[in-house]
Motif scaffolding. Structure first.
Motif, PDB file in Angstrom:
ATOM      1  N   GLU A 176       0.819  -1.208   0.000  1.00 61.82           N
ATOM      2  CA  GLU A 176       0.000   0.000   0.000  1.00 61.82           C
ATOM      3  C   GLU A 176       0.855   1.260   0.000  1.00 61.82           C
ATOM      4  OE1 GLU A 176      -3.404   2.232   2.762  1.00 61.82           O
ATOM      5  OE2 GLU A 176      -2.352   0.463   3.507  1.00 61.82           O
ATOM      6  N   ARG A 177       1.856   1.268   0.880  1.00 60.81           N
ATOM      7  CA  ARG A 177       2.706   2.457   1.036  1.00 60.81           C
ATOM      8  C   ARG A 177       3.445   2.777  -0.266  1.00 60.81           C
ATOM      9  NH1 ARG A 177       4.816   0.749   5.194  1.00 60.81           N
ATOM     10  NH2 ARG A 177       6.748  -0.166   4.409  1.00 60.81           N
ATOM     11  N   ASN A 178       3.912   1.758  -0.941  1.00 58.46           N
ATOM     12  CA  ASN A 178       4.717   1.974  -2.143  1.00 58.46           C
ATOM     13  C   ASN A 178       3.894   2.057  -3.425  1.00 58.46           C
ATOM     14  OD1 ASN A 178       7.673   1.923  -1.264  1.00 58.46           O
ATOM     15  ND2 ASN A 178       6.835   0.149  -0.197  1.00 58.46           N
ATOM     16  N   ALA A 179       2.618   1.735  -3.332  1.00 55.70           N
ATOM     17  CA  ALA A 179       1.731   1.859  -4.495  1.00 55.70           C
ATOM     18  C   ALA A 179       0.966   3.176  -4.492  1.00 55.70           C
ATOM     19  CB  ALA A 179       0.746   0.691  -4.526  1.00 55.70           C
ATOM     20  N   LYS A 180       0.882   3.806  -3.324  1.00 46.40           N
ATOM     21  CA  LYS A 180       0.069   5.025  -3.190  1.00 46.40           C
ATOM     22  C   LYS A 180       0.599   6.141  -4.088  1.00 46.40           C
ATOM     23  CE  LYS A 180      -2.416   7.306   0.549  1.00 46.40           C
ATOM     24  NZ  LYS A 180      -3.633   6.529   0.311  1.00 46.40           N
ATOM     25  N   GLY A 181      -0.289   6.745  -4.852  1.00 43.69           N
ATOM     26  CA  GLY A 181       0.101   7.845  -5.724  1.00 43.69           C
ATOM     27  C   GLY A 181       0.757   7.427  -7.016  1.00 43.69           C
ATOM     28  N   ARG A 182       0.901   6.118  -7.258  1.00 42.89           N
ATOM     29  CA  ARG A 182       1.515   5.627  -8.496  1.00 42.89           C
ATOM     30  C   ARG A 182       0.426   5.370  -9.536  1.00 42.89           C
ATOM     31  NH1 ARG A 182       4.592   5.973  -4.493  1.00 42.89           N
ATOM     32  NH2 ARG A 182       6.793   5.415  -4.577  1.00 42.89           N
ATOM     33  N   GLU A 183       0.821   5.396 -10.772  1.00 42.96           N
ATOM     34  CA  GLU A 183      -0.136   5.122 -11.850  1.00 42.96           C
ATOM     35  C   GLU A 183      -0.285   3.639 -12.138  1.00 42.96           C
ATOM     36  OE1 GLU A 183       0.407   8.487 -15.025  1.00 42.96           O
ATOM     37  OE2 GLU A 183       2.019   8.549 -13.551  1.00 42.96           O
ATOM     38  N   ALA A 184       0.694   2.860 -11.715  1.00 42.22           N
ATOM     39  CA  ALA A 184       0.609   1.415 -11.928  1.00 42.22           C
ATOM     40  C   ALA A 184       1.596   0.709 -11.006  1.00 42.22           C
ATOM     41  CB  ALA A 184       0.902   1.058 -13.381  1.00 42.22           C
ATOM     42  N   VAL A 185       1.287  -0.545 -10.738  1.00 41.11           N
ATOM     43  CA  VAL A 185       2.178  -1.425  -9.982  1.00 41.11           C
ATOM     44  C   VAL A 185       2.455  -2.645 -10.848  1.00 41.11           C
ATOM     45  CG1 VAL A 185       2.387  -2.921  -7.955  1.00 41.11           C
ATOM     46  CG2 VAL A 185       1.334  -0.660  -7.735  1.00 41.11           C
ATOM     47  N   ILE A 186       3.731  -3.031 -10.912  1.00 44.16           N
ATOM     48  CA  ILE A 186       4.138  -4.219 -11.671  1.00 44.16           C
ATOM     49  C   ILE A 186       4.777  -5.208 -10.696  1.00 44.16           C
ATOM     50  CG2 ILE A 186       5.702  -5.116 -13.438  1.00 44.16           C
ATOM     51  CD1 ILE A 186       5.495  -2.440 -14.866  1.00 44.16           C
ATOM     52  N   SER A 187       4.438  -6.487 -10.851  1.00 39.78           N
ATOM     53  CA  SER A 187       5.100  -7.524 -10.067  1.00 39.78           C
ATOM     54  C   SER A 187       5.801  -8.506 -10.992  1.00 39.78           C
ATOM     55  CB  SER A 187       4.112  -8.294  -9.193  1.00 39.78           C
ATOM     56  OG  SER A 187       4.778  -9.394  -8.562  1.00 39.78           O
ATOM     57  N   ALA A 188       7.107  -8.691 -10.757  1.00 44.26           N
ATOM     58  CA  ALA A 188       7.880  -9.705 -11.463  1.00 44.26           C
ATOM     59  C   ALA A 188       8.406 -10.714 -10.449  1.00 44.26           C
ATOM     60  CB  ALA A 188       9.041  -9.063 -12.215  1.00 44.26           C
ATOM     61  N   TYR A 189       7.689 -10.830  -9.328  1.00 45.81           N
ATOM     62  CA  TYR A 189       8.136 -11.678  -8.230  1.00 45.81           C
ATOM     63  C   TYR A 189       8.129 -13.156  -8.621  1.00 45.81           C
ATOM     64  CZ  TYR A 189       7.691 -14.494  -4.000  1.00 45.81           C
ATOM     65  OH  TYR A 189       7.835 -15.477  -3.044  1.00 45.81           O
ATOM     66  N   GLY A 190       9.203 -13.834  -8.267  1.00 54.05           N
ATOM     67  CA  GLY A 190       9.286 -15.281  -8.450  1.00 54.05           C
ATOM     68  C   GLY A 190       9.850 -15.908  -7.187  1.00 54.05           C
ATOM     69  N   PRO A 191       9.214 -16.945  -6.647  1.00 51.90           N
ATOM     70  CA  PRO A 191       9.670 -17.557  -5.395  1.00 51.90           C
ATOM     71  C   PRO A 191      10.881 -18.453  -5.587  1.00 51.90           C
ATOM     72  CG  PRO A 191       7.832 -18.789  -6.242  1.00 51.90           C
ATOM     73  CD  PRO A 191       8.030 -17.627  -7.193  1.00 51.90           C
ATOM     74  N   LYS A 192      11.559 -18.718  -4.488  1.00 50.46           N
ATOM     75  CA  LYS A 192      12.660 -19.685  -4.510  1.00 50.46           C
ATOM     76  C   LYS A 192      12.079 -21.099  -4.616  1.00 50.46           C
ATOM     77  CE  LYS A 192      15.528 -16.843  -1.448  1.00 50.46           C
ATOM     78  NZ  LYS A 192      16.067 -16.705  -0.085  1.00 50.46           N
ATOM     79  N   PRO A 193      12.851 -22.057  -5.148  1.00 52.91           N
ATOM     80  CA  PRO A 193      12.374 -23.446  -5.200  1.00 52.91           C
ATOM     81  C   PRO A 193      11.985 -23.937  -3.797  1.00 52.91           C
ATOM     82  CG  PRO A 193      14.372 -23.204  -6.505  1.00 52.91           C
ATOM     83  CD  PRO A 193      14.178 -21.898  -5.772  1.00 52.91           C
ATOM     84  N   GLY A 194      10.849 -24.581  -3.715  1.00 49.78           N
ATOM     85  CA  GLY A 194      10.355 -25.074  -2.433  1.00 49.78           C
ATOM     86  C   GLY A 194       9.472 -24.086  -1.707  1.00 49.78           C
ATOM     87  N   GLU A 195       9.411 -22.843  -2.213  1.00 50.53           N
ATOM     88  CA  GLU A 195       8.578 -21.810  -1.576  1.00 50.53           C
ATOM     89  C   GLU A 195       7.496 -21.314  -2.541  1.00 50.53           C
ATOM     90  OE1 GLU A 195      11.231 -18.764  -0.159  1.00 50.53           O
ATOM     91  OE2 GLU A 195      12.258 -20.114   1.229  1.00 50.53           O
ATOM     92  N   GLU A 196       7.053 -22.233  -3.408  1.00 52.62           N
ATOM     93  CA  GLU A 196       6.106 -21.852  -4.457  1.00 52.62           C
ATOM     94  C   GLU A 196       4.803 -21.278  -3.909  1.00 52.62           C
ATOM     95  OE1 GLU A 196       8.950 -24.801  -6.123  1.00 52.62           O
ATOM     96  OE2 GLU A 196       7.683 -24.779  -4.333  1.00 52.62           O
ATOM     97  N   GLU A 197       4.391 -21.755  -2.727  1.00 51.50           N
ATOM     98  CA  GLU A 197       3.122 -21.284  -2.172  1.00 51.50           C
ATOM     99  C   GLU A 197       3.164 -19.793  -1.845  1.00 51.50           C
ATOM    100  OE1 GLU A 197       0.112 -22.949  -1.896  1.00 51.50           O
ATOM    101  OE2 GLU A 197       1.259 -24.244  -3.235  1.00 51.50           O
ATOM    102  N   GLU A 198       4.353 -19.222  -1.754  1.00 49.38           N
ATOM    103  CA  GLU A 198       4.463 -17.774  -1.526  1.00 49.38           C
ATOM    104  C   GLU A 198       3.855 -16.969  -2.670  1.00 49.38           C
ATOM    105  OE1 GLU A 198       8.179 -16.060  -0.508  1.00 49.38           O
ATOM    106  OE2 GLU A 198       8.247 -16.971   1.484  1.00 49.38           O
ATOM    107  N   LEU A 199       3.754 -17.584  -3.846  1.00 52.94           N
ATOM    108  CA  LEU A 199       3.125 -16.888  -4.967  1.00 52.94           C
ATOM    109  C   LEU A 199       1.676 -16.520  -4.647  1.00 52.94           C
ATOM    110  CD1 LEU A 199       4.239 -18.657  -8.281  1.00 52.94           C
ATOM    111  CD2 LEU A 199       4.359 -16.219  -7.782  1.00 52.94           C
TER     112      LEU A 199
END
Length: 217
Positions: A65-88
């Motif tokens: 929320e803090r880092n998206a406020k006032g922005r025109e768009a948010v992009i996520s390129a997040y990828g989890p480490k192997p074995g932590e797929e549920e973090e997606l």
């Protein structure tokens, strides 16, 4: 005469990965202002006057929320480490909640190719040739896609080609929706640089709002 693109203020999560760094470079090259939210700022080796690096946790909606406020768009390129797929899934829920709270509506996500359909209508991840060790990540991406698709944000989900490669930015690729793009030899591939170009194209000239698209050669 080409239309002049209005420079945007964008927040990018997952900016230290290969795709994230390509997105940062592509967006900066097009004149946008970037806030990159990363777990470890020392891992982002890009410096630019229009790049602001912030340490934060994507899995915390308040950080989003803090880092998206006032922005025109948010992009996520997040990828989890192997074995932590549920973090997606946790990341998807956190992004949706945080972006919604911020008042920003546009959310673009780089996801996985596994849930794209092959020519016979089978999901890529369900085909016999799909590597077994990749299945947990593909399944998590597929579940995360469902979470994004049910949100009330102006979301866009980009599924890459089956093979995501290092290589030059050509700016020359094909675009599809839910079906895996293959070439005349049956190969499905895209460079990371062209994947980034495709997503920033969509950011600047929205076409796939509240839908998914894919790219390939």
């Amino acid at each position: 005469m080409t239309e002049t693109i209005h420079p945007m203020n964008i927040t990018i999560f997952g900016a230290t990965g290969k795709v994230g760094q390509a997105l940062v470079r592509e967006a900066l090259n097009r004149g946008h202002d970037i806030t990159a939210v990363v777990r470890d700022a020392s891992r982002l080796k890009i410096e630019h006057e229009r790049l602001h690096v912030v340490e934060g946790n994507l899995l915390d909606p308040a950080t989003v929320e803090r880092n998206a406020k006032g922005r025109e768009a948010v992009i996520s390129a997040y990828g989890p480490k192997p074995g932590e797929e549920e973090e997606l899934l946790e990341a998807a829920r956190s992004l949706i909640e945080g972006v919604r709270r911020s008042g920003t509506k546009r959310l673009l996500v780089v996801g996985g190719a596994g849930s794209l359909l092959t020519d016979d209508g089978t999901r890529l991840m369900d085909t016999p040739s799909f590597p077994e060790e990749w299945f947990p990540l593909a399944a998590a991406h597929a579940d995360a896609y469902v979470i994004y698709s049910r949100s009330d944000l102006d979301w866009t989900y980009l599924s890459p080609a089956a093979a995501l490669e290092d290589g030059p930015r050509s700016g020359n690729f094909r675009i599809g929706i839910d079906r895996l793009i293959t070439d005349e030899l049956g190969s499905s591939r895209i460079t990371i640089a062209d994947l980034a170009a495709a997503l920033v194209d969509e950011l600047e000239d929205p076409y796939f709002v509240r839908s998914r698209f894919t790219v390939g050669y």
